[in-house]
Every structure is written in C-alpha cells, then in structure tokens.
Scaffold this motif. Structure first.
Motif, PDB file in Angstrom:
ATOM      1  N   VAL A   2       7.809  59.844 -21.548  1.00 17.62           N
ATOM      2  CA  VAL A   2       8.551  59.076 -22.410  1.00 17.62           C
ATOM      3  C   VAL A   2       7.751  58.623 -23.845  1.00 17.62           C
ATOM      4  N   GLY A   3       6.432  58.278 -23.850  1.00 18.99           N
ATOM      5  CA  GLY A   3       5.762  57.997 -24.750  1.00 18.99           C
ATOM      6  C   GLY A   3       4.985  59.004 -25.669  1.00 18.99           C
ATOM      7  N   GLY A   4       5.149  60.277 -25.190  1.00 20.65           N
ATOM      8  CA  GLY A   4       4.570  61.506 -25.852  1.00 20.65           C
ATOM      9  C   GLY A   4       3.112  61.472 -25.690  1.00 20.65           C
ATOM     10  N   LEU A   5       2.635  60.964 -24.433  1.00 22.64           N
ATOM     11  CA  LEU A   5       1.204  61.203 -24.099  1.00 22.64           C
ATOM     12  C   LEU A   5       1.027  61.861 -22.805  1.00 22.64           C
ATOM     13  N   PHE A   6       2.003  62.219 -22.149  1.00 21.23           N
ATOM     14  CA  PHE A   6       1.554  63.125 -21.018  1.00 21.23           C
ATOM     15  C   PHE A   6       1.030  64.600 -21.351  1.00 21.23           C
ATOM     16  N   ASP A   7      -0.146  64.901 -20.511  1.00 20.95           N
ATOM     17  CA  ASP A   7      -0.662  66.429 -20.587  1.00 20.95           C
ATOM     18  C   ASP A   7      -0.257  66.984 -19.277  1.00 20.95           C
ATOM     19  N   PRO A   8       0.742  67.820 -19.212  1.00 22.32           N
ATOM     20  CA  PRO A   8       1.310  68.644 -17.988  1.00 22.32           C
ATOM     21  C   PRO A   8      -0.140  69.339 -17.660  1.00 22.32           C
ATOM     22  N   ALA A   9      -0.939  69.746 -18.297  1.00 20.30           N
ATOM     23  CA  ALA A   9      -2.049  70.823 -17.880  1.00 20.30           C
ATOM     24  C   ALA A   9      -2.565  70.287 -16.946  1.00 20.30           C
ATOM     25  N   GLY A  10      -2.789  68.970 -16.924  1.00 23.94           N
ATOM     26  CA  GLY A  10      -3.608  68.334 -15.807  1.00 23.94           C
ATOM     27  C   GLY A  10      -2.883  67.836 -14.648  1.00 23.94           C
TER      28      GLY A  10
END
Length: 513
Positions: A259-267
């Motif tokens: 929601v905050g725009g900080l998530f990196d799905p690659a990890g």
C-alpha cells in the motif's frame, strides 16, 4: 439502453472491499459521469478510460455514460479501477461477445494509449478478492509476481486494455508495445533494512543484554549516552536477534509495504522483521500515516512486527512524539478523514536514543559540556512522562574505556537469537490459551492473578508504587520485564531479584527526564 458490469477492489487502510462497477448507457447528450464516492484521481478516470478505449480500437459510446461504484457509501480512491471501468463501458455498449466474468476481479491504471500501469496495494487487494470468493484476478503485468504471492487464486497479468477485452471474447489486435527505458516505479522511498551483526558491537554488554531482553519480550527501549557510544549501531542490529516472521506475519508486513509503494516482489515475502528509522524532522503524517486521497501508512505501520528507531528522540517534534502513545498501547493506528477512517496495524518495538544533553558532552565529569541546567532540562523534557511510562527498558550507554572492549569476544546475533527464540517459546507455551504471544501484550491484571496477591514480587512492586517510583502502568511493565528475565533464565515464574533487576533497568540514574 445498455447495462454492463465488472468488479474491482477498494482498499480502506489494509481492508479490501468488493466494488461492483455498473455502466449504464442512455440516449442523451454524450456525457461521462462517475458516481459512488470517487476521489479526484478516480474522477479523472473518465479521460483516461475514454482515450484508452479509443486507442485500443473501439468506438466510445456517443451517449450518456453513467458509472456507478457500488456500494455507494464506501469511499473509493486511486486509479486502480480504470481497467474495470473500461470493461464495464464496453460491456454496456455490447461490443464484448462474452459478458465480463463475475468471478474475475480487475485492477490496473490505464494510460491514454491503452497500456496498463502498475498500481499500489495489489497484495492486500488480491488477498481481499480471494477472501470474497473471486476465482481470478487480472492485474498489471508489473504487479503479477506480487499478486501471485497470495495463492489459491488465478492471476493473469496484462499489459494493454486489448488483452483484458480479449478475455471477454473481443477480437481486437493487441498493439505492439514499445519498450520504455527504465522501469516504472511507484512513489515512495527505498525501504530501510537492518544490517550487521551484534558481534560487530564492541563492549556495551549491558546494552546488548537490554536489547536481548527487549527482543525476548517485545519490550520498548530507551538509550541515553554520549555520541559515539554505539546507540545507533545497537538499534540497527536489534532485528537481527528477533525471531523470523511467520508466513502470515510476513504477508501482513508485505501488504503494508504494498500500500505504501515500498514492496519489492522480486524478493518474495521477507521473513526479516522490518526496521524503520525516520529523520527527526519527519512530520506527524510521515510517522503516523495520512495524505490526501488514499491514506498511506506511516513509519509506525511500516515498522509493524519490527523495530521503529528514533535517533535523537528529543529532537523530534513534541506533537509527533505524543502521537506514539496510543499506538504503543493498542498496536494499531486509526487515521480519520472526512470520507472515513483507515486503520493500519502498528505493533512495533520502539527504540529511542538520546544524548545526555543538547551538546552531547554531559557525561563523565562534564567539563566539556556547554549546556546550562535549563537547556538540559528542556531537552529531556521533550520526552513526556506519559510517553516514557510506556517504555519498559531505559538504560545508559556509557563511553567505552580504550582497550576494555577487546578483552571479551562478542556473541553473534545467531547465538543471541537462539536464546531469544527459546524465551519466546516459553512465553508462547504459557500464553497458549490466552491469544497473546509475548510478555509485552499481557495485561497486568492477568499477571497479578497468576502470581497471587501474596506473592513477594507483587509486594516489592506495590512498595515502589507507594513511594512514587512507579505508576500503576509502570508497575505492570516492570512485572512483564521480570517475567521475560525469568523466561531467559529458564524459570517458570519471576523472582524478587527479577523484579528488582527489571526496576533498575527502568529507572535512569543521573539523567533528568
């Protein structure tokens, strides 16, 4: 007249709600209206959808188009409804051979060329869609890996509106998408991460034990000491001795970052507890959360299940510091706006650090200190009594004596974490039928009931309350820390010595607060 429908998800905080998007065409002057409590960014979808439909190869209906977002009482924000609105319009115009699948939810922002852009909050939105009963989620291709982390729901990634229309049977060519230099990024900063190992911290055995105690019981910590004694270094290594997050906790943390725009799905889903260290000039909205339109989580929510470190804590605004009092007790924060209230989890461990005075030299004999007594008092009094009363462990971090730190080899984070996990396992076993997991969560009434009114530990604490050394809240927190000391030592109940040690780690000597 034509009527079309599709489905999407609206987020209020981390809670997702199903939104039925209805499109109605009437023979009237051409117009495009969106109703159902849309915010400004959602109202702008009219121009994005109109242009995207035209550039995809469809004729936009030359009639009055009314879009209803049901339920109408639920506030809706953001551009993630664009794809669903466009499909509802095409469905009502009768250009889709198959009706839009009622078991599919659509998320995505449209560009004027029909390209589907990434959106924030896909992880909790898809989780809500699965919980609601949807079988399939159509998301921007850039969000596909993030959505696939949910499981038990089919995820389809699309790059263009034509692909979404093709899922409904439309025979429309997909434009050749030209590659763009650089990846599209969502607003936000890089998520801070803890690093290092406790072995790298020389000396400071008392401070290390205090952090081990805090990790074992989930307690808050306040450290006072001159510059260069390792307060920041110690705080940044607290996550390295905390137990790893469970799969449900990792998903909850990832949803907040999404929601905050900080998530990196690659990890993928990280099992490492988060670490947040905001600057002392941060505003209340940055710490607590807020913003116009969709409310975004603040630092205390991004630190959920992890550590919030306030370096130079007295330099923070007094108003900002006071906003921490309620989340420290409840483990959640409710952000109210005229359109509604968004609630975010905020069960974090607070670690605050401060110098003994504004110049930082009021240690030892204090000969180099240039601060007056009034300056020192004002500096520390920015940390109010009610806030400090919520911090279980308060210690002084002293200046190291040259050469003394090398006389004893430091333990690694892995060794300390093993003891922390054993202590937490003991607490979890004791609290298995209560719904609590750590000593920090246990109310004082439960502890007093288990110990019994004639227990020497309670007698010791009650005397401290009578003398004014502790408040009743502080007494409960001393008992919680004492039980964590017992868990670390392998005892089933705390002793008077545990209570005495917990009390000494709560009262700072020589520091005026």
């Amino acid at each position: 007249m034509g009527l079309g429908q599709s489905s999407s998800i609206a987020l209020v905080g981390l809670q997702g709600y199903q939104v039925a998007i209805e499109s109605h065409l009437t023979s009237a002057l051409p117009n495009f209206t969106i109703v159902g409590l849309p915010d400004a960014s959602l109202n702008e979808a009219r121009d994005r959808v109109r242009a995207a439909i035209a550039t995809t190869g469809f004729d936009f209906p030359a009639r009055k188009v009314t879009i209803n977002l049901a339920p109408a009482s639920l506030p809706k924000s953001g551009p993630s409804f664009d794809v669903a609105i466009a499909l509802a319009v095409l469905d009502s115009a009768g250009v889709l051979p198959n009706r839009v699948d009622a078991a599919t939810v659509f998320l995505g922002e449209l560009g004027l060329d029909g390209r589907v852009h990434e959106v924030l909050g896909v992880l909790p939105a898809v989780a809500a869609a699965r919980a609601t009963g949807f079988k399939r989620a159509v998301v921007p291709v850039g969000n596909r890996r993030e959505a696939e982390l949910i499981g038990d729901i089919e995820v389809i990634g699309i790059e263009h509106l034509a692909q979404a229309a093709a899922l409904c049977g439309a025979e429309v060519p997909v434009p050749q998408l030209m590659s763009r230099s650089g990846a599209r990024t969502t607003p936000g900063s890089t998520l801070p991460a803890a690093s290092g190992d406790m072995r790298e911290v020389l000396g400071q055995q008392t401070a290390k034990f205090a952090l081990e105690l805090a990790a074992a019981g989930g307690h808050n910590v306040f450290m006072v000491g001159p510059p260069g004694t390792g307060k920041t270094m110690l705080a940044s290594r607290l996550p390295t001795i905390l137990p790893e997050l469970t799969s449900s906790e990792a998903l909850e943390v990832a949803s907040i970052h999404s929601v905050g725009g900080l998530f990196d799905p690659a990890g993928g889903l990280s099992t490492t507890p988060p670490f947040e260290s905001p600057h002392h000039t941060a505003t209340g909205a940055a710490i607590i959360g807020g913003g116009s339109g969709r409310v975004k989580p603040g630092a205390i929510s991004r630190a959920h299940r992890g550590v919030l470190f306030l370096d130079e804590a007295p330099e923070f605004s007094a108003r900002v510091l006071q906003t921490l009092r309620q989340p420290l007790e409840s483990g959640a924060v409710a952000i109210s706006r005229a359109s509604g209230t968004a609630t975010f989890p905020a069960r974090f461990q607070l670690v605050a650090a401060a110098n003994p005075c504004p110049c930082g030299n009021a240690h030892g004999d204090g000969r180099n200190c240039v601060c007056t007594a009034l300056h020192k008092r004002r500096y520390m009094q920015r940390l109010s009594g009610p806030l400090m009363d919520r911090i279980d462990i308060q210690i002084q971090v002293l200046q190291l004596v040259p050469g003394a730190a090398s006389t004893r080899e430091s333990e690694s984070s892995a060794v300390i974490r093993a003891r922390v996990q054993a202590a937490r396992a003991a607490a979890a076993h004791r609290l298995r039928d209560t719904g609590w997991n750590t000593n920090r969560e246990v109310p004082g009434s439960w502890i007093r009931g288990v110990l019994g009114s004639h227990n020497p530990c309670l007698t010791f604490v009650n005397k401290a309350v009578e003398k004014g050394t502790l408040t009743m809240r502080g007494a409960d927190r001393v008992l919680r820390v004492a039980w964590t000391l017992a868990d670390l030592s392998g005892r089933t109940t705390p002793t008077v010595d545990d209570v005495h040690q917990a009390l000494t780690m709560r009262v700072l000597s020589g520091v005026s607060l």
